[in-house]
Design an enzyme around this catalytic site. Structure first.
Site, PDB file in Angstrom:
ATOM      1  N   TYR A  76       0.824  -1.216   0.000  1.00 21.80           N
ATOM      2  CA  TYR A  76       0.000   0.000   0.000  1.00 21.80           C
ATOM      3  C   TYR A  76       0.861   1.271   0.000  1.00 21.80           C
ATOM      4  O   TYR A  76       0.332   2.375  -0.135  1.00 21.80           O
ATOM      5  CB  TYR A  76      -0.945   0.046   1.212  1.00 21.80           C
ATOM      6  CG  TYR A  76      -1.965  -1.081   1.293  1.00 21.80           C
ATOM      7  CD1 TYR A  76      -2.129  -1.986   0.255  1.00 21.80           C
ATOM      8  CD2 TYR A  76      -2.761  -1.229   2.419  1.00 21.80           C
ATOM      9  CE1 TYR A  76      -3.053  -3.020   0.346  1.00 21.80           C
ATOM     10  CE2 TYR A  76      -3.696  -2.258   2.514  1.00 21.80           C
ATOM     11  CZ  TYR A  76      -3.822  -3.155   1.474  1.00 21.80           C
ATOM     12  OH  TYR A  76      -4.741  -4.178   1.577  1.00 21.80           O
ATOM     13  N   SER A 287     -12.150   4.679   4.857  1.00 18.06           N
ATOM     14  CA  SER A 287     -12.745   5.922   4.378  1.00 18.06           C
ATOM     15  C   SER A 287     -11.767   7.046   4.654  1.00 18.06           C
ATOM     16  O   SER A 287     -10.973   6.974   5.605  1.00 18.06           O
ATOM     17  CB  SER A 287     -14.083   6.214   5.062  1.00 18.06           C
ATOM     18  OG  SER A 287     -14.593   7.434   4.553  1.00 18.06           O
TER      19      SER A 287
END
Ligand code: NDP
Length: 332
Positions: A76, A287
């Protein structure tokens, strides 16, 4: 075989100041024991597609909002920001490293994509580099990101088992492994993974794999729980295998999740996340939006009825779609 995951009972921290809510959430599991002395908070914070330079602020916000489990990966490219965000939040909250569950993942290599398969020395180097970027002395869970190492999967798993024995990772697991991949590890006489992180939501329920995992004491962690939402990964570059037809079904006014959300007085995202938690899976909502981060954590103040759970059981559409290449559990 170990008995599946002892359950701890408790209150959801997010609601602890609301006595009415607290009454409703008594006897809801918020954590699971996945290995001796290792407790997994069921609501984790996902960080895929959060850029490194934004990760510190966003993760700090999530931990401050109550998340005690954060999921990242070497792939990531945001472990530095994730580590900083965790440390800043713990400092402000007066908590210690032991108060949070941190996961990172080994990229195993994939020759088809031009990255060589990692052997023991490469894995040790990857693990140490992850610890260095996170600026931590250990992680709570280290996992093989995908079953892409083919014949060398067992060799890779042996190294993770060693890392657990040395206490450098408190638990170890796999991600996107199917029954055959896991049985290979068993046939090699190795301990089975503590967890398997896979795509799970009402549209991709993988009932046989999940049943196999539960029979073998392997805790499911669900990723991409929010796939059925029309708002799921809509920005450019957030590629997936979600089809136009699925996008339309999620956006449809008659979406069953919209109807359920209205009935329970929660968001559609909460319905999808609660479905997983109610089935005993951990979830990892991602989120970048503070309001959504807060609402996605509030999963213990309502319960989905048995009737609605049954209706959701009938919504399975098969394979996962979060990976643009299709569901990685299919890898040979
Ligand atoms: P999620 O299911 O967490 O959904 C994230 C998407 O939904 C984003 O586009 C987000 O937009 C939107 N969203 C979040 N909350 C809400 C809400 N309340 N209402 C409406 N829309 C919302 O997807 P991910 O694929 O990120 O999966 C979660 C985590 O799982 C990852 O971050 C990663 O940590 C892990 N993962 C692991 C994989 C593996 O192979 N092991 C593969 C994929 C994910 P916005 O940010 O704008 O709110």
């Amino acid at each position: 075989m170990p008995a599946i995951c002892a359950v701890e009972w408790g209150y959801n921290q997010f609601n602890k100041d609301n006595p009415n809510t607290q009454e409703r959430i008594v006897n809801q599991a918020t954590t699971r024991t996945i290995s001796a002395g290792v407790s997994l908070p069921l609501v984790g914070f996902g960080t895929y597609l959060i850029p490194d330079e934004e990760a510190a602020d966003i993760v700090q916000g999530a931990v401050t909002a109550g998340y005690r489990h954060v999921d990242t990966a070497e792939g990531y490219n945001n472990e530095v920001g994730v580590g900083n965000g965790i440390r800043r939040a713990l400092g402000h909250l007066g908590l210690g490293r032991e108060d949070i569950f941190v996961t990172t993942k080994l990229w195993p290599g994939n020759p088809a994509w031009g990255s060589p398969i990692k052997g023991r020395d490469d894995i040790m180097a990857s693990f140490e580099a992850s610890l260095h970027r996170l600026d931590m002395e250990y992680v709570d869970l280290y996992m093989i990101h995908a079953p892409f190492a083919g014949e060398r999967r067992v060799e890779q798993w042996e190294v993770l088992v060693d890392l657990k024995e040395k206490g450098l990772s408190r638990s170890v697991g796999v991600s996107n492994f199917n029954e055959d991949h896991i049985l290979e590890l068993e046939r090699a006489g190795l301990p089975l993974p503590d967890i398997n992180q896979i795509e799970l939501h009402p549209w991709s329920q993988k009932p046989d794999l999940v049943a196999f995992m539960l029979e073998n004491g392997i805790q499911p962690i669900a990723y991409s729980s929010l796939v059925p939402l029309s708002t799921w990964r809509t920005k450019e570059g957030e590629n997936s295998a979600k089809t136009e037809e699925m996008v339309k079904a999620g956006a449809h006014e008659d979406s069953p999740f919209k109807e359920m959300a209205a009935r329970y007085g929660v968001t559609e995202a909460q319905v999808l996340l609660r479905w997983a938690v109610q089935k005993g899976y951990a979830v990892l909502p991602k989120s970048s939006n503070p309001e959504r981060i807060k609402a996605n954590f509030d999963l213990f103040s309502f319960e989905i009825s048995a009737e609605d759970m049954e209706a959701m059981a009938g919504m399975d559409r098969g394979d996962g779609v979060a990976w643009a290449v299709g569901d990685p559990t299919k890898a040979e």
